[in-house]
Design a protein around this motif. Structure first.
Motif, PDB file in Angstrom:
ATOM      1  N   HIS A  46       0.822  -1.218   0.000  1.00  0.00           N
ATOM      2  CA  HIS A  46       0.000   0.000   0.000  1.00  0.00           C
ATOM      3  C   HIS A  46       0.854   1.265   0.000  1.00  0.00           C
ATOM      4  CE1 HIS A  46      -3.496  -2.493   0.585  1.00  0.00           C
ATOM      5  NE2 HIS A  46      -2.898  -3.078   1.601  1.00  0.00           N
ATOM      6  N   ARG A  47       2.177   1.086  -0.056  1.00  0.00           N
ATOM      7  CA  ARG A  47       3.136   2.198  -0.093  1.00  0.00           C
ATOM      8  C   ARG A  47       2.917   3.172   1.069  1.00  0.00           C
ATOM      9  NH1 ARG A  47       1.698   3.318  -5.641  1.00  0.00           N
ATOM     10  NH2 ARG A  47       2.102   5.512  -5.215  1.00  0.00           N
ATOM     11  N   ARG A  48       2.766   2.587   2.264  1.00  0.00           N
ATOM     12  CA  ARG A  48       2.597   3.367   3.501  1.00  0.00           C
ATOM     13  C   ARG A  48       3.657   2.928   4.495  1.00  0.00           C
ATOM     14  NH1 ARG A  48      -2.476   5.701   4.353  1.00  0.00           N
ATOM     15  NH2 ARG A  48      -1.970   5.806   6.561  1.00  0.00           N
ATOM     16  N   LEU A  49       4.056   3.843   5.332  1.00  0.00           N
ATOM     17  CA  LEU A  49       4.973   3.502   6.413  1.00  0.00           C
ATOM     18  C   LEU A  49       4.803   4.519   7.529  1.00  0.00           C
ATOM     19  CD1 LEU A  49       7.504   5.729   6.283  1.00  0.00           C
ATOM     20  CD2 LEU A  49       8.121   4.346   4.324  1.00  0.00           C
ATOM     21  N   GLU A  50       5.411   4.205   8.645  1.00  0.00           N
ATOM     22  CA  GLU A  50       5.394   5.104   9.791  1.00  0.00           C
ATOM     23  C   GLU A  50       6.822   5.508  10.129  1.00  0.00           C
ATOM     24  OE1 GLU A  50       4.070   4.993  14.521  1.00  0.00           O
ATOM     25  OE2 GLU A  50       3.211   3.540  13.135  1.00  0.00           O
ATOM     26  N   ILE A  51       7.007   6.727  10.567  1.00  0.00           N
ATOM     27  CA  ILE A  51       8.280   7.178  11.124  1.00  0.00           C
ATOM     28  C   ILE A  51       8.082   7.281  12.629  1.00  0.00           C
ATOM     29  CG2 ILE A  51       9.938   9.075  11.298  1.00  0.00           C
ATOM     30  CD1 ILE A  51       9.228   9.788   8.390  1.00  0.00           C
ATOM     31  N   GLY A  52       8.930   6.616  13.373  1.00  0.00           N
ATOM     32  CA  GLY A  52       8.768   6.648  14.819  1.00  0.00           C
ATOM     33  C   GLY A  52       9.936   6.027  15.542  1.00  0.00           C
ATOM     34  N   HIS A  53       9.690   5.658  16.803  1.00  0.00           N
ATOM     35  CA  HIS A  53      10.755   5.199  17.700  1.00  0.00           C
ATOM     36  C   HIS A  53      11.864   6.250  17.700  1.00  0.00           C
ATOM     37  CE1 HIS A  53       9.249   1.091  18.445  1.00  0.00           C
ATOM     38  NE2 HIS A  53       8.790   1.174  17.205  1.00  0.00           N
ATOM     39  N   THR A  54      11.461   7.514  17.618  1.00  0.00           N
ATOM     40  CA  THR A  54      12.407   8.618  17.504  1.00  0.00           C
ATOM     41  C   THR A  54      12.693   9.228  18.868  1.00  0.00           C
ATOM     42  OG1 THR A  54      11.569   9.135  15.282  1.00  0.00           O
ATOM     43  CG2 THR A  54      12.839  10.860  16.409  1.00  0.00           C
ATOM     44  N   TRP A  55      13.948   9.356  19.179  1.00  0.00           N
ATOM     45  CA  TRP A  55      14.355  10.054  20.395  1.00  0.00           C
ATOM     46  C   TRP A  55      15.758  10.609  20.192  1.00  0.00           C
ATOM     47  CZ3 TRP A  55      18.713   8.163  22.734  1.00  0.00           C
ATOM     48  CH2 TRP A  55      19.050   6.838  22.450  1.00  0.00           C
ATOM     49  N   LYS A 113      -1.088  16.184   9.834  1.00  0.00           N
ATOM     50  CA  LYS A 113      -2.453  16.391  10.312  1.00  0.00           C
ATOM     51  C   LYS A 113      -2.851  15.235  11.229  1.00  0.00           C
ATOM     52  CE  LYS A 113      -4.120  19.180   6.488  1.00  0.00           C
ATOM     53  NZ  LYS A 113      -2.921  19.350   5.698  1.00  0.00           N
ATOM     54  N   GLN A 114      -3.584  15.557  12.280  1.00  0.00           N
ATOM     55  CA  GLN A 114      -4.039  14.511  13.195  1.00  0.00           C
ATOM     56  C   GLN A 114      -5.190  13.746  12.565  1.00  0.00           C
ATOM     57  OE1 GLN A 114      -4.458  15.467  17.393  1.00  0.00           O
ATOM     58  NE2 GLN A 114      -6.240  14.120  17.512  1.00  0.00           N
ATOM     59  N   ASP A 115      -5.016  12.420  12.459  1.00  0.00           N
ATOM     60  CA  ASP A 115      -6.059  11.546  11.910  1.00  0.00           C
ATOM     61  C   ASP A 115      -7.053  11.119  12.977  1.00  0.00           C
ATOM     62  OD1 ASP A 115      -4.936  11.517   9.316  1.00  0.00           O
ATOM     63  OD2 ASP A 115      -3.541   9.941   9.901  1.00  0.00           O
ATOM     64  N   GLY A 116      -6.565  10.932  14.203  1.00  0.00           N
ATOM     65  CA  GLY A 116      -7.465  10.490  15.260  1.00  0.00           C
ATOM     66  C   GLY A 116      -6.697   9.937  16.438  1.00  0.00           C
ATOM     67  N   PHE A 158      -1.073  10.743  13.425  1.00  0.00           N
ATOM     68  CA  PHE A 158      -0.941  11.850  12.482  1.00  0.00           C
ATOM     69  C   PHE A 158      -0.479  11.270  11.151  1.00  0.00           C
ATOM     70  CE2 PHE A 158      -0.125  13.668  16.619  1.00  0.00           C
ATOM     71  CZ  PHE A 158      -0.587  14.964  16.574  1.00  0.00           C
ATOM     72  N   SER A 159      -0.675  12.020  10.074  1.00  0.00           N
ATOM     73  CA  SER A 159      -0.122  11.587   8.792  1.00  0.00           C
ATOM     74  C   SER A 159       0.136  12.773   7.879  1.00  0.00           C
ATOM     75  CB  SER A 159      -1.053  10.591   8.088  1.00  0.00           C
ATOM     76  OG  SER A 159      -2.238  11.230   7.666  1.00  0.00           O
ATOM     77  N   ILE A 189       2.608   6.780  -0.466  1.00  0.00           N
ATOM     78  CA  ILE A 189       1.391   7.586  -0.616  1.00  0.00           C
ATOM     79  C   ILE A 189       0.992   8.233   0.712  1.00  0.00           C
ATOM     80  CG2 ILE A 189       0.582   6.253  -2.590  1.00  0.00           C
ATOM     81  CD1 ILE A 189      -1.540   5.006  -0.703  1.00  0.00           C
ATOM     82  N   ALA A 190       1.542   7.713   1.816  1.00  0.00           N
ATOM     83  CA  ALA A 190       1.254   8.287   3.133  1.00  0.00           C
ATOM     84  C   ALA A 190       2.338   7.886   4.110  1.00  0.00           C
ATOM     85  CB  ALA A 190      -0.112   7.826   3.642  1.00  0.00           C
ATOM     86  N   VAL A 191       2.663   8.819   5.002  1.00  0.00           N
ATOM     87  CA  VAL A 191       3.604   8.554   6.085  1.00  0.00           C
ATOM     88  C   VAL A 191       2.905   8.923   7.385  1.00  0.00           C
ATOM     89  CG1 VAL A 191       5.812   9.183   7.135  1.00  0.00           C
ATOM     90  CG2 VAL A 191       5.624   9.010   4.641  1.00  0.00           C
ATOM     91  N   GLU A 192       2.905   7.973   8.322  1.00  0.00           N
ATOM     92  CA  GLU A 192       2.253   8.176   9.611  1.00  0.00           C
ATOM     93  C   GLU A 192       3.263   8.505  10.700  1.00  0.00           C
ATOM     94  OE1 GLU A 192      -0.162   5.011  11.116  1.00  0.00           O
ATOM     95  OE2 GLU A 192      -1.482   5.012   9.382  1.00  0.00           O
TER      96      GLU A 192
END
Length: 196
Positions: A93-102, A154-157, A176-177, A131-134
């Motif tokens: 779906h060409r989506r991923l998340e950026i996180g575990h950031t510190w 933008k906050q999704d929920g 957010f995404s 197509i989207a980054v969360e």
């Protein structure tokens, strides 16, 4: 087997993101000690003596789930100052998340985070054709929520009772995404913030 996210080094003026390895263990532990970041109950920064397991978990996510963990390096000093990763990868779906950031306390609220997000988002949208980054964070992590919003996400929920913490407490997760049509404006915004 071809992977959607291949190992990559991303480099700018204020930051260098390199694939995380076990060789980063001591430096990552030192970065976490700057500010005793593991004491923030709503984060997942490795506490003393747990850095190796933290890295091993990140590498397992890479091998099994297509994630890509990075060590964050300050190019001016060569010091490791934190960690971040691409994860929750949905290649189909060409989506991923950026996180575990510190980040170590001494580099928080500097140009480093802005440039890190510019590099990570640029690679995701321009090289991986995402197509989207969360971005997700604990509801109680107000500093992180504000930082994500400042990026232009933008906050999704809010996912209520989304996870159970180590202490048994339920975590509400704010999602957010940024979607591909928003990326040009977000890129301009981040570059403007860096120029300032």
């Amino acid at each position: 087997m071809s992977r959607w996210i291949e190992p990559v080094t991303l480099e700018g003026e204020h930051i260098k993101l390199v694939p995380l390895t076990l060789d980063h263990e001591a430096a990552l532990a030192a970065a976490a000690a700057d500010g005793e970041l593991w004491k923030l109950w709503y984060t997942s920064v490795p506490a003393p003596g747990t850095t190796r397991a933290y890295i091993e978990t990140a590498l397992d996510m890479r091998d099994r789930l297509g994630a890509h963990p990075f060590a964050v390096i300050d190019p001016k000093t060569g010091d490791v100052v934190g960690s971040t990763r691409y994860f929750n990868v949905e290649a189909a779906h060409r989506r991923l998340e950026i996180g575990h950031t510190w980040y170590a306390k001494h580099v928080q609220r500097t140009a480093l985070n802005t440039e890190a997000k510019l590099l990570l988002l640029g690679h995701a949208f321009e090289r991986l054709n995402a197509i989207a980054v969360e971005f997700r964070t604990h509801f109680m992590n107000h500093q992180s929520r504000a930082a994500i919003a400042r990026l232009g996400a933008k906050q999704d929920g809010i996912l209520r009772n989304h996870q159970i913490g180590k202490d048994g407490a339920y975590r509400d997760t704010v999602v957010f995404s940024i979607i591909e049509s928003e990326w040009p404006a977000v890129r301009t915004h981040l570059k403007h913030r860096l120029d300032r």
